[in-house]
Design a protein around this motif. Structure first.
Motif, PDB file in Angstrom:
ATOM      1  N   GLN A 167      81.832  13.381  15.986  1.00  0.00           N
ATOM      2  CA  GLN A 167      82.013  12.333  16.991  1.00  0.00           C
ATOM      3  C   GLN A 167      83.074  12.693  18.029  1.00  0.00           C
ATOM      4  O   GLN A 167      82.869  12.495  19.219  1.00  0.00           O
ATOM      5  CB  GLN A 167      82.420  11.013  16.321  1.00  0.00           C
ATOM      6  CG  GLN A 167      81.347  10.387  15.502  1.00  0.00           C
ATOM      7  CD  GLN A 167      80.418   9.504  16.316  1.00  0.00           C
ATOM      8  OE1 GLN A 167      80.457   9.485  17.537  1.00  0.00           O
ATOM      9  NE2 GLN A 167      79.561   8.790  15.628  1.00  0.00           N
ATOM     10  N   ARG A 176      85.010  15.824  18.239  1.00  0.00           N
ATOM     11  CA  ARG A 176      85.206  17.221  18.625  1.00  0.00           C
ATOM     12  C   ARG A 176      83.956  18.063  18.420  1.00  0.00           C
ATOM     13  O   ARG A 176      84.023  19.180  17.919  1.00  0.00           O
ATOM     14  CB  ARG A 176      86.351  17.831  17.805  1.00  0.00           C
ATOM     15  CG  ARG A 176      87.702  17.271  18.072  1.00  0.00           C
ATOM     16  CD  ARG A 176      88.162  17.749  19.387  1.00  0.00           C
ATOM     17  NE  ARG A 176      89.525  17.282  19.635  1.00  0.00           N
ATOM     18  CZ  ARG A 176      90.122  17.452  20.764  1.00  0.00           C
ATOM     19  NH1 ARG A 176      89.522  18.067  21.742  1.00  0.00           N
ATOM     20  NH2 ARG A 176      91.336  17.000  20.936  1.00  0.00           N
ATOM     21  N   TYR A 177      82.806  17.552  18.811  1.00  0.00           N
ATOM     22  CA  TYR A 177      81.559  18.271  18.584  1.00  0.00           C
ATOM     23  C   TYR A 177      81.547  19.632  19.275  1.00  0.00           C
ATOM     24  O   TYR A 177      81.217  20.648  18.670  1.00  0.00           O
ATOM     25  CB  TYR A 177      80.361  17.433  19.048  1.00  0.00           C
ATOM     26  CG  TYR A 177      79.063  18.187  19.005  1.00  0.00           C
ATOM     27  CD1 TYR A 177      78.409  18.386  17.794  1.00  0.00           C
ATOM     28  CD2 TYR A 177      78.504  18.733  20.150  1.00  0.00           C
ATOM     29  CE1 TYR A 177      77.230  19.096  17.733  1.00  0.00           C
ATOM     30  CE2 TYR A 177      77.326  19.451  20.100  1.00  0.00           C
ATOM     31  CZ  TYR A 177      76.692  19.626  18.894  1.00  0.00           C
ATOM     32  OH  TYR A 177      75.531  20.334  18.836  1.00  0.00           O
ATOM     33  N   SER A 178      81.898  19.659  20.543  1.00  0.00           N
ATOM     34  CA  SER A 178      81.758  20.894  21.324  1.00  0.00           C
ATOM     35  C   SER A 178      82.645  22.026  20.810  1.00  0.00           C
ATOM     36  O   SER A 178      82.303  23.198  20.974  1.00  0.00           O
ATOM     37  CB  SER A 178      82.050  20.636  22.802  1.00  0.00           C
ATOM     38  OG  SER A 178      83.377  20.174  22.953  1.00  0.00           O
ATOM     39  N   THR A 221      81.467  24.223  16.606  1.00  0.00           N
ATOM     40  CA  THR A 221      80.124  24.786  16.463  1.00  0.00           C
ATOM     41  C   THR A 221      79.884  25.316  15.051  1.00  0.00           C
ATOM     42  O   THR A 221      78.760  25.236  14.558  1.00  0.00           O
ATOM     43  CB  THR A 221      79.885  25.910  17.481  1.00  0.00           C
ATOM     44  OG1 THR A 221      80.907  26.890  17.340  1.00  0.00           O
ATOM     45  CG2 THR A 221      79.876  25.369  18.897  1.00  0.00           C
ATOM     46  N   THR A 229      68.008  17.023  15.783  1.00  0.00           N
ATOM     47  CA  THR A 229      68.370  18.305  16.396  1.00  0.00           C
ATOM     48  C   THR A 229      67.837  19.532  15.664  1.00  0.00           C
ATOM     49  O   THR A 229      67.569  20.542  16.306  1.00  0.00           O
ATOM     50  CB  THR A 229      69.901  18.436  16.496  1.00  0.00           C
ATOM     51  OG1 THR A 229      70.485  18.281  15.208  1.00  0.00           O
ATOM     52  CG2 THR A 229      70.471  17.416  17.459  1.00  0.00           C
ATOM     53  N   ARG A 243      74.589  20.914  23.645  1.00  0.00           N
ATOM     54  CA  ARG A 243      75.940  20.886  24.230  1.00  0.00           C
ATOM     55  C   ARG A 243      76.635  19.552  24.001  1.00  0.00           C
ATOM     56  O   ARG A 243      77.853  19.470  24.005  1.00  0.00           O
ATOM     57  CB  ARG A 243      75.876  21.166  25.729  1.00  0.00           C
ATOM     58  CG  ARG A 243      75.289  22.503  26.072  1.00  0.00           C
ATOM     59  CD  ARG A 243      76.271  23.617  25.756  1.00  0.00           C
ATOM     60  NE  ARG A 243      75.645  24.908  26.023  1.00  0.00           N
ATOM     61  CZ  ARG A 243      75.527  25.859  25.127  1.00  0.00           C
ATOM     62  NH1 ARG A 243      75.973  25.676  23.914  1.00  0.00           N
ATOM     63  NH2 ARG A 243      74.952  27.002  25.421  1.00  0.00           N
ATOM     64  N   CYS A 244      75.840  18.502  23.824  1.00  0.00           N
ATOM     65  CA  CYS A 244      76.391  17.155  23.673  1.00  0.00           C
ATOM     66  C   CYS A 244      75.498  16.374  22.711  1.00  0.00           C
ATOM     67  O   CYS A 244      74.287  16.570  22.687  1.00  0.00           O
ATOM     68  CB  CYS A 244      76.431  16.481  25.042  1.00  0.00           C
ATOM     69  SG  CYS A 244      77.028  14.797  25.007  1.00  0.00           S
ATOM     70  N   ILE A 245      76.093  15.485  21.939  1.00  0.00           N
ATOM     71  CA  ILE A 245      75.303  14.659  21.026  1.00  0.00           C
ATOM     72  C   ILE A 245      75.342  13.193  21.437  1.00  0.00           C
ATOM     73  O   ILE A 245      75.010  12.316  20.658  1.00  0.00           O
ATOM     74  CB  ILE A 245      75.771  14.830  19.563  1.00  0.00           C
ATOM     75  CG1 ILE A 245      77.244  14.485  19.414  1.00  0.00           C
ATOM     76  CG2 ILE A 245      75.455  16.203  19.056  1.00  0.00           C
ATOM     77  CD1 ILE A 245      77.699  14.382  17.975  1.00  0.00           C
ATOM     78  N   LEU A 246      75.718  12.953  22.677  1.00  0.00           N
ATOM     79  CA  LEU A 246      75.775  11.604  23.201  1.00  0.00           C
ATOM     80  C   LEU A 246      74.396  10.959  23.100  1.00  0.00           C
ATOM     81  O   LEU A 246      73.396  11.528  23.553  1.00  0.00           O
ATOM     82  CB  LEU A 246      76.236  11.626  24.657  1.00  0.00           C
ATOM     83  CG  LEU A 246      76.525  10.283  25.303  1.00  0.00           C
ATOM     84  CD1 LEU A 246      77.690   9.614  24.584  1.00  0.00           C
ATOM     85  CD2 LEU A 246      76.851  10.454  26.759  1.00  0.00           C
TER      86      LEU A 246
END
Length: 167
Positions: free
Chosen positions: A48, A50-52, A55, A115, A140-143
């Protein structure tokens, strides 16, 4: 360093697999399985907030999708071994444990369901056999793929309910 390094992620996954295996084999929440809600919370918060930069963690979770799928089906069946002896208290602790697991398990499992098939298709399409190259294909994003993050919580081990339950 914002994200978790490979070694830390690997150790977290080892602990997670051990907890998940205990839940699946014993179908109860005793012993190491008591720590499962905390581990899932760690994974959920890392994704939530620090996803980017995580990895290694995101890719590791995606390679363990089968474990999450199994947990989703096993968690409602988990019982305490001492329900007959402790009665209502054991039932209440079991209910609290299940709720704590489900709060963090379902969003992660939903993210993986959305995903992983896309990632697998891209890996096959580009004929990638190296995990470092596969990590470059992660979203790149999980929004929008996970619910909005909860308010940040600061804990210590002195008066932590999860530590109390585990001890």
């Amino acid at each position: 360093a914002d994200g978790l390094c490979m070694e830390v992620s690997s150790r977290l996954f080892s602990l997670f697999e051990r907890c998940a295996k205990a839940v699946q084999l014993k179908r109860n929440r005793q012993g190491i399985a008591n720590h499962l809600p905390l581990l899932l919370e760690v994974f959920d918060n890392a994704l939530q907030y620090r996803y980017s930069s995580n990895t290694n963690l995101a890719y590791g979770l995606m390679t363990r999708q089968a474990i999450f799928r199994d947990l989703v089906s096993f968690v409602p069946q988990v019982q305490t071994a001492d329900v007959a002896q402790e009665g209502d208290n054991a039932l209440e602790l079991n209910r609290q444990w299940q709720e704590a697991v489900e709060v963090h398990l379902f969003p992660i499992a939903g993210l993986l369901e959305a995903t992983v098939p896309i990632l697998e298709a891209e890996v096959e399409k580009h004929e990638i056999s190296n995990s470092d190259e596969a990590k470059e294909l992660l979203p790149r994003c999980i929004l929008g793929l996970m619910p909005p993050p909860h308010a940040f919580q600061l804990r210590n081990l002195r008066r932590c309910a999860a530590t109390h339950v585990a001890c």
